[in-house]
Write a protein that holds these residues in place. Structure first.
Motif, PDB file in Angstrom:
ATOM      1  N   ARG A  11      -9.437  -1.244  -1.011  1.00 26.15           N
ATOM      2  CA  ARG A  11      -8.513  -2.379  -0.986  1.00 26.15           C
ATOM      3  C   ARG A  11      -7.876  -2.596  -2.352  1.00 26.15           C
ATOM      4  O   ARG A  11      -8.543  -2.503  -3.391  1.00 26.15           O
ATOM      5  CB  ARG A  11      -9.237  -3.641  -0.543  1.00 26.15           C
ATOM      6  N   ALA A  12      -6.590  -2.927  -2.327  1.00 25.30           N
ATOM      7  CA  ALA A  12      -5.858  -3.223  -3.558  1.00 25.30           C
ATOM      8  C   ALA A  12      -6.412  -4.484  -4.194  1.00 25.30           C
ATOM      9  O   ALA A  12      -6.741  -5.459  -3.514  1.00 25.30           O
ATOM     10  CB  ALA A  12      -4.369  -3.397  -3.256  1.00 25.30           C
ATOM     11  N   GLY A  13      -6.544  -4.472  -5.501  1.00 23.47           N
ATOM     12  CA  GLY A  13      -7.057  -5.624  -6.220  1.00 23.47           C
ATOM     13  C   GLY A  13      -8.566  -5.689  -6.252  1.00 23.47           C
ATOM     14  O   GLY A  13      -9.137  -6.526  -6.954  1.00 23.47           O
ATOM     15  N   LYS A  50      -3.369  -3.092  -8.236  1.00 20.46           N
ATOM     16  CA  LYS A  50      -2.187  -3.092  -7.379  1.00 20.46           C
ATOM     17  C   LYS A  50      -0.888  -3.197  -8.157  1.00 20.46           C
ATOM     18  O   LYS A  50       0.190  -3.140  -7.564  1.00 20.46           O
ATOM     19  CB  LYS A  50      -2.280  -4.231  -6.374  1.00 20.46           C
ATOM     20  N   SER A  51      -0.965  -3.361  -9.477  1.00 23.69           N
ATOM     21  CA  SER A  51       0.256  -3.473 -10.281  1.00 23.69           C
ATOM     22  C   SER A  51      -0.031  -2.995 -11.690  1.00 23.69           C
ATOM     23  O   SER A  51      -1.190  -2.810 -12.086  1.00 23.69           O
ATOM     24  CB  SER A  51       0.753  -4.920 -10.313  1.00 23.69           C
ATOM     25  N   ARG A  62       4.985   7.359   2.048  1.00 24.55           N
ATOM     26  CA  ARG A  62       5.012   6.079   2.752  1.00 24.55           C
ATOM     27  C   ARG A  62       3.863   5.157   2.340  1.00 24.55           C
ATOM     28  O   ARG A  62       3.641   4.129   2.984  1.00 24.55           O
ATOM     29  CB  ARG A  62       4.957   6.330   4.265  1.00 24.55           C
ATOM     30  N   SER A  63       3.138   5.532   1.319  1.00 22.62           N
ATOM     31  CA  SER A  63       2.034   4.691   0.857  1.00 22.62           C
ATOM     32  C   SER A  63       2.565   3.340   0.395  1.00 22.62           C
ATOM     33  O   SER A  63       3.511   3.256  -0.396  1.00 22.62           O
ATOM     34  CB  SER A  63       1.284   5.386  -0.293  1.00 22.62           C
ATOM     35  N   ARG A  64       1.964   2.267   0.880  1.00 18.98           N
ATOM     36  CA  ARG A  64       2.437   0.926   0.538  1.00 18.98           C
ATOM     37  C   ARG A  64       2.107   0.557  -0.910  1.00 18.98           C
ATOM     38  O   ARG A  64       2.764  -0.304  -1.487  1.00 18.98           O
ATOM     39  CB  ARG A  64       1.818  -0.092   1.486  1.00 18.98           C
ATOM     40  N   SER A  65       1.085   1.161  -1.462  1.00 19.08           N
ATOM     41  CA  SER A  65       0.663   0.828  -2.822  1.00 19.08           C
ATOM     42  C   SER A  65       0.572   2.092  -3.652  1.00 19.08           C
ATOM     43  O   SER A  65      -0.140   3.031  -3.287  1.00 19.08           O
ATOM     44  CB  SER A  65      -0.692   0.119  -2.805  1.00 19.08           C
TER      45      SER A  65
END
Length: 358
Positions: free
Chosen positions: A5-7, A12-13, A286-289
């Motif tokens: 999971r991101a974060g 994620k940034s 197509r990866s969202r992150s």
């Protein structure tokens, strides 16, 4: 871990990346978590019990082997600080088209082009995951020459300094592309083409090819062979290029990427590494992150065996780039820095009193 999971498992940034990995110790702890998420596992005997020594290494309670977190990975014996490695990996993974060695050298203030070049090639060497899934469904297959610019060479199956490569692309219905695979071919014979198909495409899939005779025999290998003749297409008044639009599009994107990001510098000695990077990026387009891509690269890096500099330059040395004075020699320093106290506030501005007249 099936669903990171991101974060939580990866930043994620860019801001979160900088907060997470502000020191070399933070980077080392993250590598330890990636390599041994459930605790230390001896790389020699596989036993799951040991203790940490004063120098940061682990000692197995069974065989007595001493091992560090980075031993046996691509970070083994590296003299480049982990903060530099992590930032290079972030730039490599999150950039839409990646980053060239010269750009990495400039951004991270690495004193040697060869160091930046070797770092990127070590990252490229881990991108092919062992046991990855084969292509399935409807797959278009073709071959073409890829490589540096060569004036007067028409392409296609024309011989020259370029490298003959096979391309396989999944075709989604009603439209769209799935995953792709690109690999070098010894020649355009039936033996080479059949081997390429068997290495990358699942038996039972529908293989779409042109009328090149060596493709015959795929049906006997367990595939459904859809053979489309360019001569028949011309006789019907159709465009032969449109018979295999998926592979032509992917081949065009790969060549454009090599010319754009790397200025066509992917010579035949290292072309496979560049193509592995292109396939890795294309299959995750197509990866969202982008942080997830960073996570996957590091996950593969800690599971990969060490890559020595001599292994990377066994066939061809990286190009020499003249240093631009002033230049800094030696290995890059850590990106770990104490917090700056807003130097722009303490600096005395020397300005002239400029009066505007109108």
């Amino acid at each position: 871990m099936d669903h990171p999971r991101a974060g939580v498992h990866y930043p994620k940034s860019m801001g979160e990346f900088q907060a997470w990995f502000a020191s070399d110790a933070d980077c080392l702890d993250y590598l330890e978590w990636l390599r041994w998420p459930d605790g230390f596992v001896c790389p020699t005997c596989g036993h799951e019990d040991g203790w940490r020594l004063s120098d940061g290494r682990y000692k197995c309670s069974v065989c007595g082997t001493r091992s560090s977190v980075t031993a046996g990975t691509i970070f083994d014996r590296t003299r480049t600080p982990l903060t530099v490695w992590f930032t290079a990996c972030w730039l490599f993974a999150t950039g839409k088209d990646g980053i060239s060695a010269l750009s990495l050298k400039r951004v991270l203030e690495i004193g040697s082009y060869q160091t930046a070049w070797a770092m990127l090639h070590r990252l490229r060497s881990v991108l092919v995951r062992p046991g990855r899934e084969l292509l399935s469904g409807t797959v278009q297959v073709d071959e073409t020459y890829i490589g540096g610019a060569e004036p007067g060479l028409a392409g296609g199956r024309a011989k020259g300094k370029k490298v003959l490569t096979g391309i396989a692309v999944e075709v989604r219905e009603p439209r769209g592309l799935g995953r792709c695979r690109i690999g070098p071919l010894t020649d355009a014979s039936a033996e080479s083409l059949h081997e390429f198909v068997m290495d990358h495409v699942e038996p039972g899939a529908t293989i779409v090819t042109d009328g090149w005779p060596p493709y015959q025999g795929l049906a006997q290998l367990g595939y459904v062979h859809d053979r489309r003749s360019q001569g028949a297409a011309r006789a019907r008044g159709d465009d032969p290029i449109k018979l295999l639009p998926a592979v032509h599009r992917v081949a065009s994107l790969a060549k454009r990427w090599l010319l754009g990001t790397h200025q066509g510098s992917g010579g035949d000695a290292h072309l496979v590494s560049y193509l592995d990077e292109f396939v890795f990026r294309f299959n995750r387009r197509r990866s969202r992150s982008r942080g997830m891509v960073f996570y996957r690269v590091l996950e593969l890096a800690v599971a990969h065996e060490p890559m020595r500099y001599q292994d990377l330059i066994a066939s061809q040395r990286p190009k020499k780039v003249p240093p631009v004075p002033p230049t800094r020699r030696g290995h890059p320093t850590s990106l770990e820095r104490p917090r700056a106290k807003r130097p722009w506030r303490s600096a005395k501005l020397q300005t002239k009193d400029v009066r505007w007249s109108g």
